[in-house]
Design an enzyme around this catalytic site. Sequence first.
Site, PDB file in Angstrom:
ATOM      1  N   LYS A  50      37.275  33.308  43.028  1.00  0.00           N
ATOM      2  CA  LYS A  50      38.088  34.774  43.003  1.00  0.00           C
ATOM      3  C   LYS A  50      37.922  35.736  44.259  1.00  0.00           C
ATOM      4  O   LYS A  50      38.239  36.160  45.109  1.00  0.00           O
ATOM      5  CB  LYS A  50      38.302  35.738  42.068  1.00  0.00           C
ATOM      6  CG  LYS A  50      39.551  34.944  40.914  1.00  0.00           C
ATOM      7  CD  LYS A  50      39.265  35.509  40.044  1.00  0.00           C
ATOM      8  CE  LYS A  50      40.593  35.257  38.474  1.00  0.00           C
ATOM      9  NZ  LYS A  50      40.458  35.655  38.138  1.00  0.00           N
ATOM     10  N   GLN A  94      37.457  38.619  32.821  1.00  0.00           N
ATOM     11  CA  GLN A  94      38.535  37.032  33.253  1.00  0.00           C
ATOM     12  C   GLN A  94      37.804  36.903  31.372  1.00  0.00           C
ATOM     13  O   GLN A  94      37.014  37.519  30.832  1.00  0.00           O
ATOM     14  CB  GLN A  94      36.879  36.333  33.703  1.00  0.00           C
ATOM     15  CG  GLN A  94      37.504  34.734  33.742  1.00  0.00           C
ATOM     16  CD  GLN A  94      38.280  34.779  34.635  1.00  0.00           C
ATOM     17  OE1 GLN A  94      38.582  35.757  35.263  1.00  0.00           O
ATOM     18  NE2 GLN A  94      38.685  33.500  34.119  1.00  0.00           N
ATOM     19  N   ASP A 117      44.797  42.444  36.914  1.00  0.00           N
ATOM     20  CA  ASP A 117      45.822  41.066  35.901  1.00  0.00           C
ATOM     21  C   ASP A 117      47.049  41.557  35.303  1.00  0.00           C
ATOM     22  O   ASP A 117      47.538  40.035  34.630  1.00  0.00           O
ATOM     23  CB  ASP A 117      44.522  40.778  35.032  1.00  0.00           C
ATOM     24  CG  ASP A 117      43.539  39.230  35.435  1.00  0.00           C
ATOM     25  OD1 ASP A 117      44.169  39.052  36.276  1.00  0.00           O
ATOM     26  OD2 ASP A 117      42.864  39.633  34.667  1.00  0.00           O
TER      27      ASP A 117
HETATM   28  N1  GUN Z   1      42.089  33.072  32.265  1.00  0.00           N
HETATM   29  C1  GUN Z   1      42.487  32.222  32.182  1.00  0.00           C
HETATM   30  N2  GUN Z   1      43.864  32.743  33.304  1.00  0.00           N
HETATM   31  C2  GUN Z   1      42.776  34.388  33.922  1.00  0.00           C
HETATM   32  C3  GUN Z   1      43.519  35.370  34.386  1.00  0.00           C
HETATM   33  O1  GUN Z   1      44.532  34.999  35.345  1.00  0.00           O
HETATM   34  N3  GUN Z   1      42.990  36.198  34.492  1.00  0.00           N
HETATM   35  C4  GUN Z   1      41.981  36.233  34.161  1.00  0.00           C
HETATM   36  N4  GUN Z   1      40.995  37.837  33.803  1.00  0.00           N
HETATM   37  N5  GUN Z   1      41.218  35.804  32.469  1.00  0.00           N
HETATM   38  C5  GUN Z   1      41.891  34.686  33.615  1.00  0.00           C
END
Ligand code: GUN
Length: 282
Positions: A50, A94, A117
Amino acid sequence: MTARIIDGKQIAMRIRCELQQKISLLPQTPHLAIVLVGNDDSSLIYVRNKQKAAAEIGLKTTLFHLSETTAEEELLSLIDRCNNDSAINGIIVQLPLPAHINTHRIIDRISPLKDVDGFHPYNTGMLQNNEKPYFIAATPLGIMTLIKEVCPDLCGKNVVLIGASLIVGRPLATLMLNQECTVSITHIHTQNIQDLTRKADILIAACGVAKLVKADWIKPDSILIDVGINRADGKICGDIDYDDVLGKAAAVTPVPGGVGPMTIAMLLQNTYDAFIIQHQPL
Ligand code: GUN
């Protein structure tokens, strides 16, 4: 006839190029705060990807990397600081968080205006009400973008989802319903699942079982979306048996190179949108 391959990598690249262009015209750099608690191997890779993708298109990221033993209250006060910092436009925490932390309590604390998110109950609730949320979760949003590439009019389509997760299955079902699809959500306790999947114009597999969906599970000329990322025989594969369905489906997403690249592109898109929303005149 072999199925059309829906090239998520190429579509994501196009979106990222467009975003880079738009970001270069902004007076300031949009800024994403990434909160990571602990050292989960997959999370470390996701976060690094990311950060790299954001930097490539001119987005600023700040990583708050906290120890595995961080107290819930400490994490909440970090969220409060990010919420109150006008230089931060988007916040992601996350997942998964360590077991001693209440994930819902953390997500609920993020300002809905910075919830890139799309997990905050305000944003999920607005989606549920068929109203416009500030943000839609990146993976469902990426999947909708891929489906629209091959099927612009979704009205009346039979959609079957395998997997009812909070991050993918449920929000995606709502998005499809809001597009006037007839939606079935299946899960581990669903009986005679193939009776449903064989009627699907659009079948979305997000269950984490390598190559579960075979050619005899699908309707001829259906659109197949594979959200799975599994390892089998030393190779990455999806939840759909790609080689098996290729001669029967109309279109299919590959793994890797399908849904995965779209998820990051949509997170970047949401962060850009966050900047725009926060700089709109009241
Ligand atoms: N863990 C797995 N997928 C995601 C996501 O789309 N966002 C976040 N913050 N954590 C994740």
